[in-house]
Design a protein around this motif. Structure first.
Motif, PDB file in Angstrom:
ATOM      1  N   ASN A 137       0.826  -1.208   0.000  1.00 28.62           N
ATOM      2  CA  ASN A 137       0.000   0.000   0.000  1.00 28.62           C
ATOM      3  C   ASN A 137       0.861   1.259   0.000  1.00 28.62           C
ATOM      4  O   ASN A 137       0.523   2.259  -0.656  1.00 28.62           O
ATOM      5  N   GLN A 180       1.037   4.246  -2.824  1.00 29.46           N
ATOM      6  CA  GLN A 180       0.918   5.674  -2.553  1.00 29.46           C
ATOM      7  C   GLN A 180       2.121   6.451  -3.070  1.00 29.46           C
ATOM      8  O   GLN A 180       2.008   7.628  -3.420  1.00 29.46           O
ATOM      9  N   ARG A 207      -6.043   4.715  -9.866  1.00 25.88           N
ATOM     10  CA  ARG A 207      -6.133   4.449  -8.427  1.00 25.88           C
ATOM     11  C   ARG A 207      -7.379   5.079  -7.814  1.00 25.88           C
ATOM     12  O   ARG A 207      -8.077   4.462  -7.001  1.00 25.88           O
ATOM     13  N   ALA A 251       5.652   9.939   1.149  1.00 25.54           N
ATOM     14  CA  ALA A 251       4.483   9.063   1.258  1.00 25.54           C
ATOM     15  C   ALA A 251       4.381   8.471   2.659  1.00 25.54           C
ATOM     16  O   ALA A 251       3.283   8.363   3.221  1.00 25.54           O
ATOM     17  N   ASN A 297       1.272   9.056   5.135  1.00 33.55           N
ATOM     18  CA  ASN A 297       0.580   7.882   5.656  1.00 33.55           C
ATOM     19  C   ASN A 297       0.605   7.871   7.186  1.00 33.55           C
ATOM     20  O   ASN A 297      -0.405   7.617   7.849  1.00 33.55           O
TER      21      ASN A 297
END
Length: 337
Positions: free
Chosen positions: A3, A7, A254, A299, A303
């Motif tokens: 994941n 991203q 996405r 990223a 996150n």
């Protein structure tokens, strides 16, 4: 991790082209708008013309290259500063996306297109890609011509030892990056790895890449040594335009739809990734690998702050402070040199 790589994919792909532009001493503030414009064009040809996956991809990349060609021509041949050209492009291409869409968000009609941003590679596909990448890396190590004898390498401070170590480590680095493809790596992550490998090879192992460093390091010396500054700057803008088209496809796939405001502020993430990765906004310094690591850092930061429920305004303040700090450290390092 899959994941997180997903991203990182869009920012990482943009940073590959952005670092080439920054190395030459230029800047591109329009890549976020180009991502939205290219993604919108790819989806609209699916809806209006009923085109499939490949024509849609070619449309997005073609739109990005044409935009990069136009902006590169204005910068290289019309002698308009790239900051002004791309600042205008930031507004113009966003307006173009809103104009052709009428301000409406369009869902993706081709499921294979959507899979580019949401699906995962199978184990067999990952293994095949890894084997091919390692074979290609071994071939490069055996057959490539060292650049240590070139005069521009010496002026940049890259000695024979550094070039030799780069050649020796390339196969191992590429092997390690491809091993991760076996562990449910997303399709967008594979695109990021391919873009990073291709960009790293171009900047470190081709005359074109060495000329970019020469142009950014000392444009006058590069001009008198016979390097065509205009054509190389034009080519870098075409490259970042094409990569913005690829990033637009992945971003749109996405999200699952093409919106008029897609890609907002992606240009700042790409620039921050390059600076954090060691690129100098003054030109002449930076690496593709460093830019991709900077994109991974950005990223991870996004996150982590989202998982910790950090307010949006605090996130913006933190990312802005990190960007200013990175540029300040670069300035201090140049003064010491």
């Amino acid at each position: 991790m899959s994941n997180l790589i997903r991203q990182t994919a869009v920012t990482g792909i943009l940073s590959v082209g952005m670092v080439m532009v920054i190395i030459t001493g230029q800047i591109d503030l329009s890549v976020g708008s180009m991502v939205g414009f290219a993604g919108m064009a790819a989806v609209l040809v699916q809806i209006w013309l009923h085109w499939g996956l490949v024509p849609s991809l070619l449309t997005a990349v073609g739109v990005g290259v044409l935009v990069g060609l136009f902006q590169g021509w204005l910068t290289a041949y019309a002698q308009i500063p790239s900051f002004i050209v791309t600042l205008g492009g930031l507004l113009a291409w966003r307006g173009a996306a809103k104009g052709i869409s009428g301000g409406v968000t369009f869902p993706i009609s081709v499921q294979s297109f959507r899979a580019l941003g949401q699906a995962y590679l199978g184990n067999t596909t990952g293994l095949v890609l890894m084997v091919l990448a390692v074979a290609a890396s071994v071939w490069v190590v055996i057959h490539q011509k060292p650049f240590a004898e070139a005069p521009w390498v010496a002026t940049m401070g890259n000695g024979r030892c550094g070039v030799s170590h780069t050649r020796s480590c390339r196969a191992g680095c590429c092997f390690c990056s491809r091993v991760e493809l076996l562990f449910r790596r997303a399709d967008s992550g594979a695109c990021l790895c391919d873009g990073r490998s291709g960009g790293r090879f171009v900047t470190q192992n081709t005359p074109f890449g060495r000329y970019l460093y020469a142009i950014g390091g000392n444009s006058e010396a590069a001009k008198f040594s016979g390097i065509n500054l205009r054509s190389h700057i034009l080519m870098t803008f075409c490259i970042i335009g094409g990569l913005a088209g690829v990033a637009g496809v992945i971003y749109t796939a996405r999200v699952g739809s093409a919106g008029p405001d897609a890609g907002t502020l992606l240009e700042l993430d790409a620039i921050a990734a390059c600076v954090i990765g060691g690129a100098s906004l003054m030109g002449g310094r930076g690496t593709v690998l460093g830019a991709c690591l900077g994109a991974l850092f950005m990223a991870s930061l996004d996150n982590g702050m989202s998982l910790k429920n950090v307010p949006d305004f605090i996130q913006d303040i933190i990312k802005g402070a990190i960007l200013v700090t990175a540029v300040g450290l670069d300035v201090v390092g140049r003064q010491r040199d």
